[in-house]
Design a protein around this motif. Structure first.
Motif, PDB file in Angstrom:
ATOM      1  N   ALA A  23       1.078  -1.510  -0.013  1.00 59.05           N
ATOM      2  CA  ALA A  23       0.005   0.417   0.072  1.00 59.05           C
ATOM      3  C   ALA A  23       0.585   1.299   0.138  1.00 59.05           C
ATOM      4  O   ALA A  23       0.871   2.003  -0.994  1.00 59.05           O
ATOM      5  N   GLU A  24       2.193   1.109   0.526  1.00 53.67           N
ATOM      6  CA  GLU A  24       2.840   2.164   0.560  1.00 53.67           C
ATOM      7  C   GLU A  24       3.185   2.589  -0.788  1.00 53.67           C
ATOM      8  O   GLU A  24       3.570   3.920  -1.005  1.00 53.67           O
ATOM      9  N   GLU A  25       3.890   1.323  -1.306  1.00 52.65           N
ATOM     10  CA  GLU A  25       4.359   2.074  -2.486  1.00 52.65           C
ATOM     11  C   GLU A  25       3.474   1.964  -3.049  1.00 52.65           C
ATOM     12  O   GLU A  25       4.159   2.717  -4.372  1.00 52.65           O
ATOM     13  N   VAL A  31       2.178   9.285  -6.007  1.00 54.29           N
ATOM     14  CA  VAL A  31       2.894  10.509  -5.735  1.00 54.29           C
ATOM     15  C   VAL A  31       3.766  11.104  -7.165  1.00 54.29           C
ATOM     16  O   VAL A  31       3.479  12.095  -7.902  1.00 54.29           O
ATOM     17  N   GLU A  32       4.353  10.111  -6.636  1.00 57.01           N
ATOM     18  CA  GLU A  32       5.190  10.475  -7.978  1.00 57.01           C
ATOM     19  C   GLU A  32       5.067  10.314  -9.587  1.00 57.01           C
ATOM     20  O   GLU A  32       5.666  11.816 -10.538  1.00 57.01           O
ATOM     21  N   ALA A  33       4.281   9.807  -9.759  1.00 49.71           N
ATOM     22  CA  ALA A  33       3.641   9.815 -11.257  1.00 49.71           C
ATOM     23  C   ALA A  33       3.126  10.942 -11.825  1.00 49.71           C
ATOM     24  O   ALA A  33       2.883  11.998 -12.046  1.00 49.71           O
ATOM     25  N   LEU A  34       2.200  11.655 -10.091  1.00 51.69           N
ATOM     26  CA  LEU A  34       2.062  12.627 -10.426  1.00 51.69           C
ATOM     27  C   LEU A  34       3.190  14.410 -10.548  1.00 51.69           C
ATOM     28  O   LEU A  34       3.059  15.007 -11.447  1.00 51.69           O
ATOM     29  N   LYS A  35       3.225  14.055  -9.116  1.00 50.43           N
ATOM     30  CA  LYS A  35       4.347  14.987  -9.507  1.00 50.43           C
ATOM     31  C   LYS A  35       5.277  14.507 -11.698  1.00 50.43           C
ATOM     32  O   LYS A  35       6.045  15.962 -11.720  1.00 50.43           O
TER      33      LYS A  35
END
Lengths: 222, 251
Positions: A23-25, A31-35
């Motif tokens: 889940a953390e991954e 979030v990385e994909a968003l950034k």
């Protein structure tokens, strides 16, 4: 003397940890994909959710088996019922990461409406809260569980800031920004919901360790 | 792998039919529990598996019971060999009024197995080790077995079977005379033993069946109502009567 049940409980503990790592991954990648406005990374989050769903079912089944076969008592029954609840929270957290990933895909074809300021802050709070909630579970650490609660008002404030800014500065002034503003609104909502689930996990950890119900009793946090 | 296959087994005590068309398959090196209310036929069923019922007058059976492929209900079965292979542990531990050592050596001698003193010593030691009694009793081998605690007596009775190389162990309420701690230790022992032995346990302690077994059969009025893996029986039984029994609504 080590009981057979202890071995089973250790296995369950491991499974919950695995679920937590996954889940953390999922949050981290979404979030990385968003950034990075990375559609492929977002798609990975969506594809990998199947594994998390499958593990949720395995854990549920194990918990039901342990309750039916061992008639657990006291801390054993608290651990197993807590594991069931945390399992469900983690699966929902992963679903919210999928929701974020879907928004990222929607947004990826369009220019960014504005530089992201509050959403990255909100995402770090969400990640930290989930991480601390899981560490509190692993280490049976009530004081760390209580720290998780502190993130919640900050998360609410940041989500409200995002709302206010997007609604008043963009949507109200120029409704054609909707297809770029609404996904961002939703992302802030998804992140804030992740924080809520982290809070649930922390509440369950306190119940598991101290047999105290803090859910729906904000005064009990103090 | 299947160790025991029971096909259409019927058993009558005179005119009373105690087992009705029972069929079941017992997996090798697993623990299978048979549960059911008093008088359902579970002990009778267990005693068929090493032909203990033959000792009761007026017993008649039909059907087939294959152990390692051999039908043990056929007339020409060597009963001594059968009972050596399929040993039984009872509700009240029943050691012989002999020393600990002799209790184990007795079975070997009665089966006509000839061993040197050293080999016999080794068998006694191994058997006691397998039931986790060796460390407690190695200096007391020549004490009377009757001086042991109930739990130790029950362990000794199990060791007796292991010494003659039984590979199926039938247990008829093996813990009902024991306190909860001793019960728990015997259950741990059962889990150890199943690495090498096929165990069938009859119990009216449903919790014990749920904890310790891999498969479970539920019997009622002489019938095998449901037979499945223990997880299924205790979380999602298919027959309403099984559900009523295990949830305490019946029996």
């Amino acid at each position: 003397m080590e009981r057979h049940l202890d071995e089973e409980l250790k296995e369950l503990h491991k499974d919950i940890l695995q679920m937590g790592i996954m889940a953390e991954e999922a949050i981290f990648k979404s979030v990385e994909a968003l950034k990075n406005r990375d559609k492929n990374q977002a798609q990975t989050v969506i594809d990998e959710d199947k594994k998390i769903d499958a593990l949720e079912n395995v854990i549920d089944e194990k918990c039901i088996d342990l309750i039916a076969r061992y008639q657990p008592m006291a801390k054993d029954v608290r651990f197993i019922t807590t594991a069931m609840k945390i399992n469900s929270d983690l699966e929902r957290i992963a679903d919210l990461a999928v929701d974020i990933a879907q928004r990222v895909i929607e947004l990826s074809a369009k220019p960014l409406l504005k530089p992201l300021v509050d959403i990255p802050k909100l995402s770090s709070i969400a990640q930290k809260m989930v991480q601390n909630a899981l560490d509190a579970f692993v280490n049976r650490d009530v004081s760390l569980a209580k720290q998780v609660f502190e993130g919640e008002p900050q998360a609410d404030t940041l989500r409200n800031n995002v709302y206010t800014e997007l609604v008043y500065d963009y949507l109200a002034k120029d409704p054609t920004t909707a297809d770029r503003a609404v996904p961002l609104l939703l992302i802030s909502r998804h992140l804030e919901r992740i924080c809520d689930h982290a809070t649930n996990i922390a509440e369950d950890v306190i119940y598991m360790v101290e047999a105290k119900v803090v859910k729906h009793h904000p005064e009990a946090f103090k | 792998m299947d160790k025991i296959q029971v096909k259409n087994l019927n058993l009558w005590y005179g005119n009373f039919q105690a087992l009705k068309n029972v069929s079941a398959t017992f997996a090798e090196k697993k623990i299978t529990a048979i549960i059911g209310p008093s008088g359902c036929g579970k002990s009778t069923f267990l005693r068929v598996l090493n032909r203990m019922n033959d000792l009761i007058e007026g017993v008649k059976t039909s059907g087939q019971v294959f152990i390692d492929g051999e039908n043990i209900l056929s007339q020409d079965v060597d009963l001594i060999a059968l009972r050596k292979k399929v040993g039984m542990v009872f509700q009240r531990p029943n050691p012989f009024p002999l020393s600990v050592y002799e209790n184990i050596a007795f079975g070997i001698k009665i089966h006509g197995l000839k061993y040197t003193k050293d080999t016999l010593d080794a068998i006694v030691e191994n058997s006691l080790r397998e039931v986790l009694l060796w460390d407690d009793l190695k200096d007391k081998l020549h004490r009377s077995a009757l001086s042991l605690s109930l739990e130790q007596k029950q362990r000794l009775c199990i060791a007796r079977l292991l010494a003659v190389k039984s590979d199926v162990v039938l247990m008829d309420e093996p813990c009902s005379a024991l306190d909860p701690q001793a019960t728990q230790r015997i259950e741990e022992l059962m889990r150890e033993l199943k690495k090498h032995y096929t165990i069938i346990i009859v119990t009216h302690n449903m919790q014990q069946a749920a904890r310790v077994s891999d498969d479970t059969g539920f019997m009622l009025l002489g019938e095998m109502i449901e037979f499945a893996d223990t997880h299924s029986i205790f979380t999602a039984p298919k027959d309403r009567r099984t559900e009523e029994y295990i949830t305490g609504r019946y029996g």
